[in-house]
Design a protein around this motif. Sequence first.
Motif, mmCIF file in Angstrom:
data_model
loop_
_atom_site.group_PDB
_atom_site.id
_atom_site.type_symbol
_atom_site.label_atom_id
_atom_site.label_comp_id
_atom_site.label_asym_id
_atom_site.label_seq_id
_atom_site.Cartn_x
_atom_site.Cartn_y
_atom_site.Cartn_z
ATOM 1 N N SER A 108 0.885 -1.183 -0.201
ATOM 2 C CA SER A 108 0.122 0.009 -0.052
ATOM 3 C C SER A 108 0.815 1.150 0.019
ATOM 4 C CB SER A 108 -0.714 -0.053 1.344
ATOM 5 O OG SER A 108 -1.233 1.408 1.582
ATOM 6 N N LEU A 109 1.883 1.176 0.728
ATOM 7 C CA LEU A 109 2.814 2.540 1.004
ATOM 8 C C LEU A 109 3.549 2.698 -0.561
ATOM 9 C CD1 LEU A 109 4.364 2.021 4.341
ATOM 10 C CD2 LEU A 109 2.730 3.745 3.769
ATOM 11 N N ALA A 110 4.074 1.519 -1.179
ATOM 12 C CA ALA A 110 4.575 1.719 -2.303
ATOM 13 C C ALA A 110 3.463 2.370 -3.432
ATOM 14 C CB ALA A 110 5.022 0.465 -2.925
ATOM 15 N N GLN A 111 2.285 1.531 -3.329
ATOM 16 C CA GLN A 111 1.416 2.001 -4.296
ATOM 17 C C GLN A 111 0.901 3.600 -3.842
ATOM 18 O OE1 GLN A 111 0.272 0.452 -6.967
ATOM 19 N NE2 GLN A 111 -1.235 2.207 -7.517
ATOM 20 N N TYR A 112 1.006 4.271 -2.816
ATOM 21 C CA TYR A 112 0.665 5.408 -2.586
ATOM 22 C C TYR A 112 1.462 6.164 -3.309
ATOM 23 C CZ TYR A 112 0.298 9.760 -0.040
ATOM 24 O OH TYR A 112 -0.035 11.155 0.221
ATOM 25 N N GLU A 113 2.882 6.048 -3.431
ATOM 26 C CA GLU A 113 3.803 6.920 -4.037
ATOM 27 C C GLU A 113 3.558 6.642 -5.493
ATOM 28 O OE1 GLU A 113 6.225 8.599 -3.158
ATOM 29 O OE2 GLU A 113 6.013 8.264 -1.039
ATOM 30 N N VAL A 114 3.029 5.560 -6.046
ATOM 31 C CA VAL A 114 2.821 5.536 -7.432
ATOM 32 C C VAL A 114 1.226 6.361 -7.875
ATOM 33 C CG1 VAL A 114 2.053 3.951 -9.291
ATOM 34 C CG2 VAL A 114 3.959 3.411 -7.840
ATOM 35 N N HIS A 115 0.578 6.252 -6.759
ATOM 36 C CA HIS A 115 -0.831 6.937 -7.032
ATOM 37 C C HIS A 115 -0.347 8.443 -7.198
ATOM 38 C CE1 HIS A 115 -4.981 7.861 -6.103
ATOM 39 N NE2 HIS A 115 -4.452 8.666 -5.372
ATOM 40 N N VAL A 116 0.366 9.034 -6.119
ATOM 41 C CA VAL A 116 0.743 10.140 -6.334
ATOM 42 C C VAL A 116 1.518 10.703 -7.736
ATOM 43 C CG1 VAL A 116 2.044 12.351 -5.413
ATOM 44 C CG2 VAL A 116 0.747 10.787 -4.023
ATOM 45 N N ALA A 117 2.357 9.761 -8.100
ATOM 46 C CA ALA A 117 3.140 9.818 -9.323
ATOM 47 C C ALA A 117 2.137 9.817 -10.643
ATOM 48 C CB ALA A 117 4.018 8.772 -9.435
#
Length: 266
Positions: free
Chosen positions: A176-185
Motif C-alpha cells: 500500500s505504501l509503495a502504491q501510494y507513491e505511485v498513486h501520487v506519481a
Amino acid sequence: MLRAKLSAVPVLALAAAMLAACSSTPDDATAAWSPNKIYSQARDEVAAGSYDKAIPLFEKLEGRAAGTPLAQQAQLEKAYAHYKAGDQAQAIAALDRFMKLHPASPALDYALYLKGLVNFNDELGPFSFLARQDLSERDQKAAKESFEAFKELVARFPDSRYTPDAKARMTYIVNSLAQYEVHVARYYFQRGAYVAAISRAQNALTDYQGVPALEEALFILVRSYDALGLEQLRDDAKRVLAANYPASEYLTRGFKSTQGPWWRIW
C-alpha cells in the motif's frame, strides 16, 4: 409575630431538603457488585455492541480490581471497546498506557497487535471490495504507525498467535505504501507535472522492493521521460521495465483502469 416565625420553619426545612437533594450524586448501581460481576456486565455490553456502556464499566473495574490481572484485562478490553466504537485516539492512548504500566505483561503481544489493528484502518476480509477508496489513497501516517506496531510484535513475539496475521497485514501495508507513491506519481503525470511524477516514481523504486506497484512506477518513468524529451533515460527505464516485467501490459495498453482499488483481483 410568633405565628409568622413558626410557619417559616417548615418552609426553610423544605428548602434545605431540596438543596441537599440537588447537590447529591446519583447512586452507583455497581456499588455492591463484585469485580467479576462488573466484568461480566461489561463483556455483555461489548457483545451487544453497547460500547458506550461497556467503557465506564471497564473503568470502574480498573479501580475496584487495581493491582490484579483483572484490572489489566479491563484496561485491554477498554481499549478494544474504544476501537470498536471508532475512537482511535482513545484506543491508542489506552494501549500506550497499558504497555507503559505493564511492560512484562503476558498480554503485551495482544496489546501490540491491537495497536496495529487500530491504526490499520482497513479490512482484509472478503467484503473489503465494497470500499471505493483503498488504503493507498488515504493518509499514510496511520499505515506507517500500524506497520511499526506489527513489526515490533513480530520481532519480540515470533511465536505469538497474532504474528501470522500481523505478517500478512505488514505485507499489505508495504504494498500500500509503495502504491501510494505511485498513486501520487500518476496524479502528477496526468496533470503534466512530469518532474514531480518522476520524483515520486523513483521514491517507490528506491524505498520498496518486490512489490506489484513497481511495474507502474517504471512505466510512469518511461512516459514522463518521453514527455520531457529525455530519450536516453526513457529507453533505459523501458529496458528495466521489459527485463523485470517481460509480460507487462503497460507497454501495450498503457495505464490500467482506476475504477477500483489496485489490489482487487476480480
